[in-house]
Scaffold this active site. Sequence first.
Site, short mmCIF file in Angstrom:
data_model
loop_
_atom_site.label_atom_id
_atom_site.label_comp_id
_atom_site.label_asym_id
_atom_site.label_seq_id
_atom_site.Cartn_x
_atom_site.Cartn_y
_atom_site.Cartn_z
N TYR A 99 0.84 -1.20 0.00
CA TYR A 99 0.00 0.00 0.00
C TYR A 99 0.87 1.25 0.00
O TYR A 99 1.85 1.34 0.75
CB TYR A 99 -0.93 0.01 1.21
N ASN A 168 -5.33 -7.70 9.58
CA ASN A 168 -4.76 -7.84 8.25
C ASN A 168 -4.03 -6.55 7.88
O ASN A 168 -4.62 -5.48 7.86
CB ASN A 168 -5.89 -8.12 7.25
N ASN A 226 -4.26 7.41 7.32
CA ASN A 226 -5.56 7.81 6.80
C ASN A 226 -6.00 9.18 7.31
O ASN A 226 -7.05 9.67 6.93
CB ASN A 226 -6.62 6.77 7.17
N HIS A 361 30.57 39.91 11.13
CA HIS A 361 29.21 40.28 11.53
C HIS A 361 28.58 41.31 10.60
O HIS A 361 29.25 42.12 9.99
CB HIS A 361 29.18 40.82 12.97
N SER A 421 36.98 52.54 6.03
CA SER A 421 35.64 52.42 6.60
C SER A 421 34.72 53.51 6.07
O SER A 421 35.14 54.66 5.89
CB SER A 421 35.71 52.51 8.12
#
EC number: 2.7.7.23
Length: 456
Positions: A99, A168, A226, A361, A421
Amino acid sequence: MKLKAIILAAGTGTRMKSKMPKVLHKVCGQTMLGHVIDVSKDSKAEECIVVVGHGAEEVQKTLPEGVKTVLQAEQLGTGHAVMVAEEHIETQGTVLVLYGDGPLITEETLNALMTYHQEGKYSATVLTAELENPTGYGRIIRDDDDRLKTIVEEKDTTVGEKEVREINSGIYCFDSKVLKETLPKIQNNNSQKEYYLTDALTIIKQEGLKVGVYQIENYEDIMAVNSREQLAEVEEVMQRRIVKKHMEAGVTFIDPQSTYIEKTVKVGMDTILHPGVILKGATEIGEDCIIGHNSRIENSILKNGIEVQSSTIIESTIDDHATIGPYAYLRPQSHIGKHVKVGDFVEVKNATIDDHSKAAHLAYIGDAEIGKHVNIGCGVIFVNYDGIKKHKTIIKDHAFVGSNSNLVAPITIQESAFVASGSTITREVPAGALAVGRSRQENKEGWVARKGVGKK
């Protein structure tokens, strides 16, 4: 022994309350049907035939090459589902019936079932288990000699039969020739007017052939889905199995229950996974890594000795002894070299950062090629998009980019160059040069007093 697997996957899955075919819902990153197909192949099935119905086209699109499909246009029962696959059933060999909503079935269980079937010389064998609560399953009714008498579907059981706990599983092993000859004899004489595959066992018995019952102890192998609740239960079982397999191979889980790891993931020995880690897809993690809490890694390759702290890594490669995070974001096509540091709140996309470089960072590194021993300062932005297309930034070995700088691509910063910078860089910086791309500071003496600001 020639083995074929017929996988029933035509159901609507009404209780799932979903637009998607039930068998396409995923468990640990793979469709339920995909799990069943894999196990069938692992059990040496030479051919897999999937019976499709509801959402047939969607299901067919997900199937691997070589898997055949047959259409069950009307869902008239399990017997009918196998009937539509009858053209693929030969007159010799063995047929497994499985299944598509039972993803927990294992290769070991199927091999044991087939061994029992072959050694007992049975024409058909049913796989069973005992459940504390058998509601919803067909019951195995045995005779006084403890052999199979019949199988009764849940909706057709009497009050006494409802008390039977042996159920089953819906998984069968058939002699191909016997199954092919039996299918036309199945009738729909029941309250649902359906063709039950269980009736095939009754017919086989009536013809004097042997029918076996193989009961397993671990009912989890035959759990079916199910509902969404059952989907979660199956996911939990499979996660437990996956984690156990990795622990047996030398991986440490600080909190196994809070770690999510898909079946396809590979993890090396002596790697430690902290709580909240999510590992998905074709991810491969090497040895001696530390994956910190709440990290998410998808379809990525991490080599040895890497530390990841609370970060997200998607479709990227990280070389030995790099450190990532905390809170870094590596987007697709990023390649991080050896001993590289990608620190907190750094985003990298489609970029290569070579060995011993670092962006500690608060940076965005997009569409870039960065050499060895390069420093990317805090707040650096790689300006890669002009509104129409993306452009590349190249930074050569030993370069230094100061904090709060904008690098407007396309641009190259040559070897050992420095960027001051706060600069906005729009053209190439020569090797060994200092680039300053900002307005000169001007101090206006006495401005505060003249404006009357600052004091109250």
